[in-house]
Structure formats: C-alpha cells, structure tokens
Write an enzyme that holds these catalytic residues in place. Structure first.
Site, PDB file in Angstrom:
ATOM      1  N   ASP A  15      30.861  46.072  45.851  1.00 10.94           N
ATOM      2  CA  ASP A  15      31.868  45.084  45.436  1.00 10.94           C
ATOM      3  C   ASP A  15      31.859  45.012  43.907  1.00 10.94           C
ATOM      4  O   ASP A  15      30.839  44.697  43.296  1.00 10.94           O
ATOM      5  CB  ASP A  15      31.529  43.715  46.058  1.00 10.94           C
ATOM      6  N   ASP A 110      38.646  46.376  45.514  1.00 14.24           N
ATOM      7  CA  ASP A 110      37.362  46.470  44.803  1.00 14.24           C
ATOM      8  C   ASP A 110      36.148  46.452  45.722  1.00 14.24           C
ATOM      9  O   ASP A 110      35.028  46.233  45.266  1.00 14.24           O
ATOM     10  CB  ASP A 110      37.251  45.349  43.749  1.00 14.24           C
ATOM     11  N   GLU A 111      36.357  46.690  47.001  1.00 14.60           N
ATOM     12  CA  GLU A 111      35.270  46.522  47.961  1.00 14.60           C
ATOM     13  C   GLU A 111      35.292  47.630  49.003  1.00 14.60           C
ATOM     14  O   GLU A 111      36.368  47.995  49.480  1.00 14.60           O
ATOM     15  CB  GLU A 111      35.541  45.233  48.729  1.00 14.60           C
TER      16      GLU A 111
HETATM   17  P1  TTP Z   1      36.596  39.502  44.675  1.00 12.75           P
HETATM   18  O1  TTP Z   1      35.743  40.708  44.872  1.00 12.75           O
HETATM   19  O2  TTP Z   1      36.550  38.421  45.688  1.00 12.75           O
HETATM   20  O3  TTP Z   1      36.251  38.823  43.267  1.00 12.75           O
HETATM   21  P2  TTP Z   1      35.895  39.498  41.885  1.00 12.75           P
HETATM   22  O4  TTP Z   1      35.725  40.973  42.001  1.00 12.75           O
HETATM   23  O5  TTP Z   1      36.910  39.067  40.865  1.00 12.75           O
HETATM   24  O6  TTP Z   1      34.530  38.808  41.503  1.00 12.75           O
HETATM   25  P3  TTP Z   1      33.084  39.027  42.172  1.00 12.75           P
HETATM   26  O7  TTP Z   1      33.256  40.058  43.257  1.00 12.75           O
HETATM   27  O8  TTP Z   1      32.215  39.498  41.064  1.00 12.75           O
HETATM   28  O9  TTP Z   1      32.698  37.688  42.689  1.00 12.75           O
HETATM   29  O10 TTP Z   1      38.096  39.934  44.542  1.00 12.75           O
HETATM   30  C1  TTP Z   1      38.492  41.159  43.920  1.00 12.75           C
HETATM   31  C2  TTP Z   1      39.796  40.959  43.175  1.00 12.75           C
HETATM   32  O11 TTP Z   1      40.808  40.508  44.070  1.00 12.75           O
HETATM   33  C3  TTP Z   1      39.719  39.933  42.092  1.00 12.75           C
HETATM   34  O12 TTP Z   1      39.270  40.495  40.861  1.00 12.75           O
HETATM   35  C4  TTP Z   1      41.124  39.425  42.011  1.00 12.75           C
HETATM   36  C5  TTP Z   1      41.665  39.580  43.409  1.00 12.75           C
HETATM   37  N1  TTP Z   1      41.674  38.272  44.113  1.00 12.75           N
HETATM   38  C6  TTP Z   1      42.857  37.517  44.104  1.00 12.75           C
HETATM   39  O13 TTP Z   1      43.867  37.958  43.566  1.00 12.75           O
HETATM   40  N2  TTP Z   1      42.849  36.288  44.730  1.00 12.75           N
HETATM   41  C7  TTP Z   1      41.731  35.754  45.328  1.00 12.75           C
HETATM   42  O14 TTP Z   1      41.774  34.636  45.861  1.00 12.75           O
HETATM   43  C8  TTP Z   1      40.524  36.538  45.334  1.00 12.75           C
HETATM   44  C9  TTP Z   1      39.269  36.001  45.977  1.00 12.75           C
HETATM   45  C10 TTP Z   1      40.556  37.777  44.708  1.00 12.75           C
HETATM   46 MG    MG Z   2      34.544  41.818  43.522  1.00 11.61          MG
END
Ligand code: TTP
Ligand code: MG
Length: 371
Positions: A15, A110-111
């Site tokens: 992630d 991103d995962e």
């Molecule tokens: P996440 O992996 O949930 O968040 P992140 O990568 O920004 O932070 P981290 O993993 O370090 O906690 O989500 C990935 C991307 O998806 C995030 O950068 C932006 C998008 N996203 C949204 O647009 N809306 C949301 O509610 C969430 C949770 C994520």
């Molecule tokens: Mg993330």
C-alpha cells in the site's frame, strides 16, 4: 479442503504511502516538508482525497470536507488531483509487482496483494521479497510503499497499515491468532460500520470477544456472514489472491420503442433494471462498489453518471443511488431513447466463500521457515 487452506501461504500486501500527496510532493519539490492536502478545494464544497503525513498531524484525513481541513490547518497547501498521473504511476507500480509474482491482485490504484508462496526469489522468503519490492518501487518511482507480510490477505493488509509510512510488518503464522485477539472488530475484513455498531451492542468489541461466540450464535445474528466472522476471529482467511478477476461489470439496458420524457416512467424502468442486476449479482455471490446510469437522448447523444462507494451496496441502496444519478442527467427535460444500469468494481461476497465445516479441520500444518 481447498488447496489454499491445506498449505501455509505467503501473502504480501503493498500500500503506497499518502499516494496522491506523495506523487505531488515528488513532482513539486517546493511542497516537501509542508502539509499537503489533495482533493476538492475548500471554497468549492470539495472533500479531501488524501493528505500527507504532515497534514494528518492536524487531524486532516480522507473524505473530510476540504473547508474543515482548511480550518484545521489554514496554511496547508491545497492541490487539485491529477488522476492521469496517478493512473500512470499505478501502472508502473503494478508492473514492478508482477516481476516478483505472477499472482498479483490490484485492489485500487495504490494497493495490491501478491501471493509469493511458490516464489523462488530470495529462497522463498516473503519478508525479503517485500523488502526488495519496497526498494525497487522507491528506486523507480521515488515513492515509498508500506508492506505487510502474512499467511492470508486479511492479516497481510492489517500488517501493511501497522507501521506506515515506509513500513514493513510481518505477522508470522504463529502470531496470527494473538494478533486478531486484540484487533477492534471495525478493522476486520467485511465488517462495515453498521455491523460494527450491531456487534458493539452485543458486547463484541475485539477479536477476543468474537472468539467467545460460537459460529452458530454468530450466524443467528449475522446470517451467513457470521460464519465468516468466526473464521476471521481465528486468524483464518481462505480468500485466494486473484490475478485475474473473472468479471469486471454487470449491466443491462433497454432501447424504448418510443422515446420517453416522463421522468416517473424512467425512474420506474431504472428501478426495474437495478433490481434485475442486483438479483443476478446476488445469485453469483458478488458484490459491487460502483454503479453507473447510462442515458441516450432522442438525438443519440449519450451521457453516463456513476458513483463509487468504499462499502458494497445492497439493492435498496442501489435503487436510491440510480435515482440520484438519473437526476444528474437531463432525462425528463429531454426525451430518452435508451436507459441502462451497470454495476462494477465487483468482488466476491466474503462470507459466501466458505461453508461452516471448512475450518473445523485442524489439520492445516504450519510451516514458517523463511517467512
Ligand atoms: P489510501 O491508500 O487509503 O490512502 P493513502 O495512500 O493516501 O494514505 P496511506 O495509505 O498512507 O494511509 O488511498 C489511496 C489513494 O486513494 C489516496 O491517496 C487518495 C485516494 N482516496 C480518495 O480519493 N478518497 C478516499 O476516501 C480515500 C480513502 C482514498
Ligand atoms: Mg495508500
């Protein structure tokens, strides 16, 4: 017993850290060290897509109204998302992951999950593979990822979140049950807000509480899902990593014999189609995260309106969403020739992946050399 359960697996969850914000910081060195918020702008009733870790210190998080983020940190940098760039970076990351395993399942931009059970890299050490993935991703994209290593998807994903950012956490097979013991039920896979509330009313707050309930008692309160929760409470999750999703969407549409401008008729037809799709979806034990309405006007001009949700929706919710989506078109004011509904972002309904007797077999051997 399925092959996936008869043998200890090695699963990695990757992630990216503060993904959109990290890409922005990478491309704009002037942002480094500052609180960065990516999403809608505060004056446009937008919401936060993500915030970098500096901004999170002020309490800013995803899905929060941007205006609230601005109040929490008035000097944060607010940036509009550049989805095309994120998509390209995502493709680059997934390509890197596929160098380490044929079995890569992307979950979002991103995962992803990787099954590295049969990998020969690093003499089969999942931990070393995860370290190497992080290093290659950093080298080729200049972005940091967090990795979780464990023996199933549920725990690998929990693990990747434990030491963010730039973390690497291993939950070894013998640590799984103890780990789940202390975990709040809200963090269990497949337990959404509504179920969490219901569990808390029953006095179930953690994995340990869940474990005290018999499978049958849980099934009584939560239906088939109860069996699933009982399994998770034991640190088990037999879902395979799926490199190829069998199906991406399910849809239906109709071209009317005569163009229709009566909004009531259109709404009724939309609802009929939605029920039909949701029934099919249930029959396949699938659930959906995105719903799309398609409208072709009498001059053949076509528009689609769609919305995505973190939690899968049921038929009643779907009917509500499609109505809202139709209101976002000009249907009614303009005559409509074709109307359609599609659901996408499909995944298997977690609780239907298994039947009760599966985990009563205690024979699954634990091998954990080089985990
Ligand atoms: P996440 O992996 O949930 O968040 P992140 O990568 O920004 O932070 P981290 O993993 O370090 O906690 O989500 C990935 C991307 O998806 C995030 O950068 C932006 C998008 N996203 C949204 O647009 N809306 C949301 O509610 C969430 C949770 C994520
Ligand atoms: Mg993330």
């Amino acid at each position: 017993m399925p092959e996936s359960m008869s043998r200890q697996r090695k699963i990695i969850h990757i992630d990216m850290d503060a993904f959109y914000a990290a890409v922005e910081e990478r491309d704009r060195p002037d942002l480094v060290g500052k609180p960065v918020v990516v999403g809608g702008l505060p004056n446009s009733r937008g919401v936060v897509a993500t915030a970098n870790y500096e901004a999170r210190r002020y309490g800013i998080h995803s899905a929060m109204p941007a205006s609230q983020a601005l109040r929490l940190c008035p000097f944060a940098e607010f940036i509009r998302p550049r989805f095309d760039v994120y998509r390209d970076v995502s493709r680059q990351i997934m390509e890197i992951l596929r160098r380490f395993s044929d079995c890569v399942e992307p979950l979002s931009l991103d995962e992803a999950y990787l099954d590295v059970t049969d990998s020969h890299h690093f003499r089969g050490s999942a931990t070393r593979i995860a370290q190497s993935i992080k290093a290659v991703v950093l080298q080729e994209t200049r972005l940091t990822a967090s990795a979780g290593v464990s023996y199933n998807k549920f725990l690998a994903k929990i693990a990747s979140g434990l030491n963010k950012p730039n973390g690497l956490t291993v939950i070894r097979p013998e640590e799984g049950p103890r780990f789940v013991h202390d975990l709040p039920v809200g963090q269990f896979y497949g337990i959404g807000k509504a179920t969490e509330t219901k569990m808390k009313k029953l006095g179930i707050h953690s994995g340990a509480d869940l474990l005290r309930w018999s499978q049958n008692a849980l099934a009584l309160h939560f239906g088939k899902a109860g069996y699933w929760y009982a399994l998770l409470a034991r640190g088990e999750d037999p879902r395979p990593v799926r490199a190829h999703r069998p199906r991406k969407s399910l849809g239906t549409e109709i071209t009317f014999a005569h163009d229709i401008s009566d909004i009531q008729l259109l709404l009724e037809e939309l609802e009929r189609q939605t029920h039909e799709i949701m029934k099919k979806l249930n029959a396949h034990d699938w659930q959906a995260h995105t719903v799309t309405v398609k409208v072709r006007y009498d001059n053949f001009e076509q528009v689609t309106r769609s919305q995505s949700f973190r939690q899968a929706f049921d038929a009643t919710q779907a009917c509500l969403y499609v109505r809202q989506l139709l209101q976002k078109t000009e249907a009614g004011n303009r005559s409509v020739r074709l109307l359609g509904v599609t659901v996408s972002g499909l995944e298997e309904t977690p609780e239907t992946l298994l039947q009760p007797p599966l985990w009563q077999d205690e024979s699954s051997k634990i091998e954990h050399d080089l985990f």
